[in-house]
Design a protein around this motif. Structure first.
Motif, PDB file in Angstrom:
ATOM      1  N   ALA A 106     -12.451 -11.071   7.961  1.00 12.42           N
ATOM      2  CA  ALA A 106     -12.436 -12.412   8.548  1.00 12.42           C
ATOM      3  C   ALA A 106     -11.458 -12.510   9.701  1.00 12.42           C
ATOM      4  O   ALA A 106     -11.501 -13.475  10.471  1.00 12.42           O
ATOM      5  N   ALA A 107     -10.576 -11.524   9.846  1.00 14.46           N
ATOM      6  CA  ALA A 107      -9.654 -11.497  10.976  1.00 14.46           C
ATOM      7  C   ALA A 107     -10.277 -10.843  12.207  1.00 14.46           C
ATOM      8  O   ALA A 107      -9.630 -10.758  13.251  1.00 14.46           O
ATOM      9  N   GLY A 108     -11.520 -10.362  12.073  1.00 15.11           N
ATOM     10  CA  GLY A 108     -12.232  -9.859  13.238  1.00 15.11           C
ATOM     11  C   GLY A 108     -12.077  -8.383  13.508  1.00 15.11           C
ATOM     12  O   GLY A 108     -12.544  -7.881  14.530  1.00 15.11           O
ATOM     13  N   TYR A 109     -11.417  -7.661  12.610  1.00 16.50           N
ATOM     14  CA  TYR A 109     -11.303  -6.222  12.811  1.00 16.50           C
ATOM     15  C   TYR A 109     -11.937  -5.481  11.634  1.00 16.50           C
ATOM     16  O   TYR A 109     -12.278  -6.068  10.600  1.00 16.50           O
ATOM     17  N   GLU A 110     -12.084  -4.179  11.796  1.00 15.83           N
ATOM     18  CA  GLU A 110     -12.851  -3.375  10.852  1.00 15.83           C
ATOM     19  C   GLU A 110     -12.169  -3.268   9.488  1.00 15.83           C
ATOM     20  O   GLU A 110     -10.953  -3.072   9.392  1.00 15.83           O
ATOM     21  N   TYR A 111     -12.970  -3.395   8.446  1.00 14.04           N
ATOM     22  CA  TYR A 111     -12.513  -3.135   7.076  1.00 14.04           C
ATOM     23  C   TYR A 111     -12.360  -1.631   6.925  1.00 14.04           C
ATOM     24  O   TYR A 111     -13.346  -0.891   6.901  1.00 14.04           O
ATOM     25  N   HIS A 112     -11.112  -1.177   6.833  1.00 13.22           N
ATOM     26  CA  HIS A 112     -10.893   0.273   6.805  1.00 13.22           C
ATOM     27  C   HIS A 112      -9.610   0.557   6.025  1.00 13.22           C
ATOM     28  O   HIS A 112      -8.575   0.920   6.589  1.00 13.22           O
ATOM     29  N   PRO A 113      -9.650   0.433   4.693  1.00 13.21           N
ATOM     30  CA  PRO A 113      -8.441   0.670   3.895  1.00 13.21           C
ATOM     31  C   PRO A 113      -7.922   2.094   3.991  1.00 13.21           C
ATOM     32  O   PRO A 113      -6.742   2.341   3.717  1.00 13.21           O
ATOM     33  N   GLN A 114      -8.779   3.023   4.421  1.00  8.70           N
ATOM     34  CA  GLN A 114      -8.325   4.402   4.574  1.00  8.70           C
ATOM     35  C   GLN A 114      -7.221   4.529   5.615  1.00  8.70           C
ATOM     36  O   GLN A 114      -6.496   5.529   5.647  1.00  8.70           O
ATOM     37  N   ALA A 115      -7.072   3.523   6.457  1.00  9.15           N
ATOM     38  CA  ALA A 115      -5.995   3.549   7.452  1.00  9.15           C
ATOM     39  C   ALA A 115      -4.633   3.692   6.790  1.00  9.15           C
ATOM     40  O   ALA A 115      -3.715   4.292   7.362  1.00  9.15           O
ATOM     41  N   LEU A 116      -4.501   3.146   5.578  1.00  7.69           N
ATOM     42  CA  LEU A 116      -3.198   3.201   4.922  1.00  7.69           C
ATOM     43  C   LEU A 116      -2.772   4.635   4.645  1.00  7.69           C
ATOM     44  O   LEU A 116      -1.638   5.037   4.942  1.00  7.69           O
ATOM     45  N   GLY A 117      -3.672   5.425   4.079  1.00 10.77           N
ATOM     46  CA  GLY A 117      -3.332   6.820   3.836  1.00 10.77           C
ATOM     47  C   GLY A 117      -3.011   7.565   5.119  1.00 10.77           C
ATOM     48  O   GLY A 117      -2.094   8.404   5.162  1.00 10.77           O
ATOM     49  N   LYS A 118      -3.747   7.252   6.166  1.00 15.97           N
ATOM     50  CA  LYS A 118      -3.527   7.938   7.445  1.00 15.97           C
ATOM     51  C   LYS A 118      -2.147   7.645   8.017  1.00 15.97           C
ATOM     52  O   LYS A 118      -1.469   8.545   8.535  1.00 15.97           O
ATOM     53  N   VAL A 119      -1.691   6.392   7.919  1.00 18.01           N
ATOM     54  CA  VAL A 119      -0.390   6.075   8.510  1.00 18.01           C
ATOM     55  C   VAL A 119       0.752   6.546   7.621  1.00 18.01           C
ATOM     56  O   VAL A 119       1.839   6.868   8.131  1.00 18.01           O
ATOM     57  N   ILE A 120       0.532   6.607   6.306  1.00 21.55           N
ATOM     58  CA  ILE A 120       1.552   7.212   5.446  1.00 21.55           C
ATOM     59  C   ILE A 120       1.741   8.672   5.843  1.00 21.55           C
ATOM     60  O   ILE A 120       2.879   9.167   5.965  1.00 21.55           O
ATOM     61  N   ARG A 121       0.628   9.363   6.069  1.00 19.38           N
ATOM     62  CA  ARG A 121       0.713  10.773   6.472  1.00 19.38           C
ATOM     63  C   ARG A 121       1.363  10.914   7.848  1.00 19.38           C
ATOM     64  O   ARG A 121       2.136  11.851   8.085  1.00 19.38           O
ATOM     65  N   LEU A 122       1.049   9.991   8.753  1.00 16.24           N
ATOM     66  CA  LEU A 122       1.703  10.014  10.063  1.00 16.24           C
ATOM     67  C   LEU A 122       3.211   9.857   9.898  1.00 16.24           C
ATOM     68  O   LEU A 122       3.994  10.615  10.493  1.00 16.24           O
ATOM     69  N   ALA A 123       3.618   8.881   9.096  1.00 14.27           N
ATOM     70  CA  ALA A 123       5.052   8.653   8.897  1.00 14.27           C
ATOM     71  C   ALA A 123       5.727   9.902   8.339  1.00 14.27           C
ATOM     72  O   ALA A 123       6.856  10.242   8.726  1.00 14.27           O
ATOM     73  N   ALA A 124       5.031  10.610   7.437  1.00 15.79           N
ATOM     74  CA  ALA A 124       5.619  11.805   6.835  1.00 15.79           C
ATOM     75  C   ALA A 124       5.837  12.916   7.854  1.00 15.79           C
ATOM     76  O   ALA A 124       6.686  13.796   7.643  1.00 15.79           O
ATOM     77  N   THR A 125       5.086  12.880   8.968  1.00 11.68           N
ATOM     78  CA  THR A 125       5.295  13.877  10.028  1.00 11.68           C
ATOM     79  C   THR A 125       6.395  13.453  10.997  1.00 11.68           C
ATOM     80  O   THR A 125       6.870  14.280  11.783  1.00 11.68           O
ATOM     81  N   LYS A 126       6.767  12.179  10.966  1.00  6.64           N
ATOM     82  CA  LYS A 126       7.727  11.653  11.943  1.00  6.64           C
ATOM     83  C   LYS A 126       9.134  11.488  11.390  1.00  6.64           C
ATOM     84  O   LYS A 126      10.091  11.387  12.149  1.00  6.64           O
ATOM     85  N   THR A 127       9.249  11.427  10.052  1.00  4.46           N
ATOM     86  CA  THR A 127      10.566  11.144   9.482  1.00  4.46           C
ATOM     87  C   THR A 127      10.670  11.748   8.094  1.00  4.46           C
ATOM     88  O   THR A 127       9.661  11.956   7.405  1.00  4.46           O
ATOM     89  N   THR A 128      11.910  12.024   7.699  1.00  7.33           N
ATOM     90  CA  THR A 128      12.191  12.412   6.319  1.00  7.33           C
ATOM     91  C   THR A 128      12.762  11.236   5.536  1.00  7.33           C
ATOM     92  O   THR A 128      13.119  11.396   4.363  1.00  7.33           O
ATOM     93  N   LYS A 129      12.841  10.082   6.149  1.00  2.37           N
ATOM     94  CA  LYS A 129      13.337   8.891   5.466  1.00  2.37           C
ATOM     95  C   LYS A 129      12.301   8.424   4.435  1.00  2.37           C
ATOM     96  O   LYS A 129      11.097   8.685   4.582  1.00  2.37           O
ATOM     97  N   PRO A 130      12.746   7.721   3.395  1.00  2.00           N
ATOM     98  CA  PRO A 130      11.791   7.209   2.399  1.00  2.00           C
ATOM     99  C   PRO A 130      10.736   6.314   3.040  1.00  2.00           C
ATOM    100  O   PRO A 130      11.034   5.533   3.954  1.00  2.00           O
TER     101      PRO A 130
END
Length: 433
Positions: free
Chosen positions: A322-346
């Motif tokens: 309803a916000a006008g963008y794609e329903y794509h919950p898989q984005a969450l896993g992708k950005v968690i993985r991105l964060a893991a490549t960018k930082t060792t912080k929790p």
């Protein structure tokens, strides 16, 4: 997502409103010890009557691009105890919310002890429900006086923000569990990425609104973060975070202070995709800020598909929210993985949500997003929370009250809170783990 993209019934307690929960849902692998299940909210979007803020002025201008004003919002300023009780009845063990700078410092250097005392009570009530308070010091809105003098474009804006953070922490720090100076510290960079798709009419309307705000306040350079030139504020925001981090860590209190980022997954489409450039634009220097802080909060709602000429539309036939963008919950896993490549912080998931009128899709979203977190954990990536946006149907910035992200419906006339079936579903997810 925000600007482009967020009373318990009489005689009922929050627990009875949710109904009787099953003794235990189907067995699933337990989450790691200390894992945080939560919901998020912001001050301006839920408290109501934030009359000393820049957003309040913008919402009421004849030239506004806001669909409606925030008004009393969800009246969470007075009903926070009900909200905490509902959160606890779902089984949450943390609650992420904001303190409102415009209330605490309504005039430059003039701090309201009454408002600081109010937030002391809010934090105490949160802890009384067994919820860890995760505090955002600034969730987009600023005091009107700050916007009138140039907002984050002013060279001394980091000093003024750090002063606020120091004073607020002095009053509240011994009750805070975790904190971030900013919500979505790179929101202005997401605005920069998305502005290429804005129509000329919207760009003109936005400029007309800011010009009207300057005239209404007699300000030579009125500036509000969601409508400012990103290139004029980015360095100041980075410095403001660094100074605020030091001010907050000075205490009292001994709690982690991190960076929350808008982390929409950026995906390449076709040959010569500009995806690497778009991703670099979206994050700028903020991964360095993460690495100088205590944790990162990822906040994912969808993906950005990028071709050779910039952003491209969702695939034909894709489900849209309803916000006008794609329903794509898989984005969450992708950005968690991105964060893991960018930082060792929790890594924490500090926001993840969906605007929809079909609550069954919200339940499906929760299932899919929690599955993404579990897969990351199985793959050895440390993830420490899943915090849904939002507990309540609240004010979604320029979109007003038309986009409903909440686990709980709010009657706009009576403020009655009614948990949706998705709240029950979230409770079952948590019990099953």
């Amino acid at each position: 997502m925000t600007t482009t993209r967020r009373d318990v019934l009489a005689g009922l307690t929050a627990a009875t409103a949710l109904g009787a929960l099953p003794a235990r849902a189907a067995s699933r692998p337990a989450m790691p010890p200390g894992f945080l299940w939560g919901a998020a909210i912001s001050a301006h979007q839920s408290e109501g009557n934030d009359v000393n803020s820049d957003s309040w002025l913008l919402e009421h201008l004849p030239e506004t691009v806001y669909k409606e004003p925030s008004g009393s919002a969800c009246d969470s300023y007075h009903r926070y105890e009900q909200d905490f009780a509902i959160a606890r009845s779902i089984g949450l063990n943390c609650y992420r919310f904001g303190i409102e700078w415009a209330r605490i410092e309504p005039e430059p250097g003039q701090f309201s002890q009454a408002e600081l005392d109010h937030y002391v009570k809010v934090l105490a009530a949160c802890r009384a429900q067994g919820l860890l308070p995760i505090v955002t010091y600034n969730h987009f809105t600023v005091p009107l006086w700050f916007a009138k003098r140039g907002g984050w474009e002013a060279p001394d804006s980091p000093d003024l923000f750090a002063r606020f953070c120091e004073r607020a922490t002095r009053a509240l720090g011994d009750q805070i569990g975790m904190a971030s100076p900013f919500n979505e510290a790179n929101i202005h960079l997401l605005v920069k990425v998305l502005r290429g798709g804005a129509t000329p009419e919207y760009r003109a309307a936005r400029s007309a609104m800011i010009a009207a705000a300057a005239r209404a306040t007699g300000a030579p350079q009125f500036s509000s973060i969601l409508f400012a030139d990103p290139d004029r504020i980015d360095a100041h925001l980075l410095q403001a975070h660094a100074q605020a981090y030091q001010a907050i860590k000075a205490g009292p209190g001994d709690f982690p202070v991190g960076v929350t980022l808008t982390t929409q997954a950026v995906e390449a489409v076709g040959d010569n995709s500009q995806a690497p450039a778009v991703e670099a634009m979206l994050y700028g220097g903020w991964w360095d800020a993460v690495n100088a802080s205590d944790f990162v909060g990822v906040q994912a709602y969808t993906r950005l598909r990028v071709g050779a000429n910039g952003l491209v539309a969702a695939p034909q036939g894709a489900e849209m929210t309803a916000a006008g963008y794609e329903y794509h919950p898989q984005a969450l896993g992708k950005v968690i993985r991105l964060a893991a490549t960018k930082t060792t912080k929790p890594i924490y998931v500090t926001e993840s949500g969906i605007a929809t009128e079909d609550d069954a899709r919200r339940a499906a979203w929760l299932d899919a997003c929690v599955a993404e977190v579990e897969q990351c954990l199985r793959d050895g990536i440390g993830v420490h929370s899943y915090i849904y946006w939002s507990l309540l149907d609240n004010f979604e910035w320029t979109q007003g009250y038309g986009q409903r992200f909440g686990l709980v419906a709010v009657d706009r006339a009576t403020f009655a809170r009614t948990p949706k079936p998705s709240a029950q579903h979230f409770a079952e997810i948590i019990r099953g783990r």
